[in-house]
Design an enzyme around this catalytic site. Structure first.
Site, short mmCIF file in Angstrom:
data_model
loop_
_atom_site.label_atom_id
_atom_site.label_comp_id
_atom_site.label_asym_id
_atom_site.label_seq_id
_atom_site.Cartn_x
_atom_site.Cartn_y
_atom_site.Cartn_z
N LYS B 75 58.28 -23.83 -52.18
CA LYS B 75 58.13 -25.01 -51.50
C LYS B 75 59.04 -26.19 -51.40
O LYS B 75 59.79 -26.11 -52.62
CB LYS B 75 56.92 -25.85 -52.06
N SER B 150 49.05 -28.96 -48.19
CA SER B 150 50.34 -29.09 -47.76
C SER B 150 51.39 -27.98 -48.06
O SER B 150 52.46 -28.00 -47.23
CB SER B 150 51.21 -30.40 -48.47
N SER B 174 46.56 -28.85 -51.92
CA SER B 174 47.56 -28.33 -51.29
C SER B 174 47.95 -26.86 -51.70
O SER B 174 48.87 -26.49 -51.11
CB SER B 174 48.72 -29.16 -51.50
#
Lengths: 95, 484
Positions: B75, B150, B174
């Site tokens: 990420k 997210s 997330s």
């Protein structure tokens, strides 16, 4: 209820320039979010202790020693406006 | 693409080289990215160089670990030295970290091969990955839908087999919500189990890094590699790390499973409720004792979160001032204008919104009414979980109230977007481990997620329940199809 003046004040505290359109939008949206949050008042918390972190670990200390960063040049290279060993910023005080 | 263990076997038996495996992943990234947009940066050159090193190690007869030569996505809010780390924000568009996060350092040392940095909602604030300043990631099961957020890029990349496993971060859901939307397994570990050194901070009392995989075993292996104490993160717990793969036993005899009653109310899609109820039956068939549990304050998690997380975010994001790194507005008149204009142009709408809420909640006269109050409700939510875990070993509920929604569907109304994290947020507030894994599909063929929540540091129990369920059901064998 939050008004446009509150939004302007908060934007200043948060160091954000808002456009008039953003100001109007945030006044509505922040109002809706804060209204939603109001439901916390349904709970009586007068005798409840606050939780500051989920899993409590306290008094974690380490020796107060300096460690030079191995990539000093890389740090300076990443700055928007480096000058020698410094970060340049615009004028702070009127001359 | 195969599992970690299968790929490891191929490497050890020299059936395939690390270079071949990496090339396969990169070829898939090349082919699918125009549709998916999971990655913000693809590190092909670096990945192939690393793969060559792994092949040299194998040729030299070195023993390799399970993660050696395994393609992984990271990420883009985890700092990677020399590789851009944008957090999905314009304000960090040109930021190249001068240091490496602890988790990526550990994975590098384990020989895992990073194929790229995955897309996310700006600063991990969002539930659809639509808040990225750069691109909207598509859901591999239906490219008109969002992958969740997210960590949407990581979830989509794993679902589409652009990489084998990936890292995400989870502040209010997330990891679990995008895992649910993309039909993969995602785990948020106990707060403090994984070092956050080098994770760009959003809400520090809630943020935690965790793994994505297509199977529970892959997730267990990756968790084992990233967990552990780190002196560079003072909130990281100094505890021994078990071998999580030892927990993967396909039996649940005597395991006590609690169903959180309050999650089966208004707003829950019928198809999600049915799939979760079928999963509960399955757990019972596997030998678990299933009972209903009440967590009366569970629903206050969402309003509590939307005070605490923005408050912490407003403090954490104060550092983006255009001085030392990142974006700075052109030719500001003075210092104040540099701050206010840099932040105005550098941050997107959702980030500004949360900074504003947080600043308001922490400002003079409002602190007690909002922040302190929310911290107290947080205690009550935690107490509900503590009481529940006196009666059961794990709690289960839906991961999200719906399956993946259409891109653009919720962007105009922030509150409706926030509601998709209703069932994951309380877990962060209490610091507990939570995992999402597939438990069925809706009529459109979109995956449904089952959330399994454990007590503090009971990752092994969570993984065991997940593994037993996974092995008894066909869901993990379904993969998104691409017609091209």
């Amino acid at each position: 209820m939050i008004g446009q003046q509150d939004v302007q004040k908060v934007a200043h505290l948060a160091r954000l320039t808002l456009t008039p359109a953003e100001e109007a939008q945030f006044t509505t949206q922040l109002g809706a979010i804060l209204e939603y949050v109001e439901q916390l008042n349904e709970l009586d918390v007068t005798t409840v202790e606050p939780t500051t972190r989920a899993i409590d670990v306290s008094n974690i200390t380490r020796p107060d020693q300096q460690h030079p960063h191995p990539n000093r040049a890389q740090i300076l290279a990443g700055a928007p406006d480096p000058e020698g060993d410094f970060f340049r910023v615009p004028k702070i005080m009127d001359s | 693409m195969a599992s970690i263990r299968e790929l490891h076997q191929q490497l050890v038996s020299k059936a395939r080289s690390a270079t071949e495996i990496t090339q396969e992943a990169l070829a898939r990234v090349d082919r699918l990215e125009p549709k998916l947009r999971s990655f913000l940066t693809v590190t092909a050159e670096q990945a192939l160089a690393q793969a060559q090193q792994v092949d040299a190690q194998i040729a030299a007869g070195d023993t390799i670990g399970l993660l050696t030569g395994i393609p992984i996505g990271i990420k883009d809010n985890l700092c990677t030295q020399g590789v851009p780390t944008t957090c999905g924000s314009r304000i960090l568009e040109n930021f190249i970290p001068p240091y490496e996060s602890t988790v990526t350092q550990k994975l590098k040392a384990a020989g895992a091969i990073m194929v790229g940095k995955t897309n996310l909602d700006e600063f991990a604030m969002g539930s659809s990955t639509e808040n990225s300043a750069y691109q909207v990631t598509a859901n591999p099961w239906d490219t008109t839908r969002v992958p969740g957020g997210s960590s949407g890029g990581s979830a989509a990349a794993v679902a589409a087999a652009e990489c084998v496993v990936a890292l995400g971060s989870d502040t209010g859901g997330s990891i679990r919500q995008p895992a649910s939307f993309c039909g993969v397994v995602g785990l948020k570990p106990t707060y403090g189990l994984v070092s956050r050194y080098g994770l760009v901070a959003y809400a520090s009392s809630l943020d935690q890094i965790g793994p994505f995989g297509r199977t529970v075993e892959d997730v267990a292996i990756l968790l084992g590699a990233i967990a552990g104490h780190d002196p560079k993160d003072s909130t990281s717990l100094d505890i021994p790390i078990p071998d999580y793969t030892q927990a993967l036993i396909p039996a649940l005899k005597g395991k006590r499973v609690g169903v959180i009653q309050e999650t089966f109310g208004e707003g829950l899609d019928a198809v999600v409720a049915d799939a979760v109820k079928a999963a509960l039956q399955q757990l019972q068939d596997l030998g678990a004792e299933v009972q209903e549990i009440s967590c009366p304050r569970f629903r206050y998690g969402l309003p509590t979160y939307y005070v605490i997380a923005p408050s912490e975010a407003s403090a954490n994001l104060a550092r983006y001032d255009g001085v030392k790194y990142g974006y700075r507005v052109e030719t500001p008149e003075n210092l104040m204008e540099m701050y206010t204009q840099t932040r105005a142009k550098g941050f997107g709408a959702e980030v500004k919104r949360r900074i504003m809420i947080g600043t308001y909640a922490l400002s003079a006269g409002y602190y007690d009414a909002y922040y302190l109050k929310a911290q107290k409700v947080r205690t009550l939510i935690k107490q509900d979980f503590e009481a529940a875990f006196e009666q059961v070993d794990v709690l289960v509920c839906p991961t999200a109230p719906t399956t993946a929604f259409k891109a653009g569907e919720k962007t105009a109304d922030p509150l409706s977007m926030y509601l998709s994290d209703l069932m994951t947020i309380p877990v962060n507030l209490a610091g507990l481990p939570g995992l999402s894994l597939p438990c069925g599909f809706d009529a459109q063929g979109l995956p449904i997620g089952l959330q399994i929540i454990g007590n503090v540091l009971q990752e092994s129990t969570v993984l065991q329940v997940a593994y037993a369920y996974e092995q008894a059901t066909p869901w993990h064998q379904h993969h998104p199809q691409f017609n091209d």
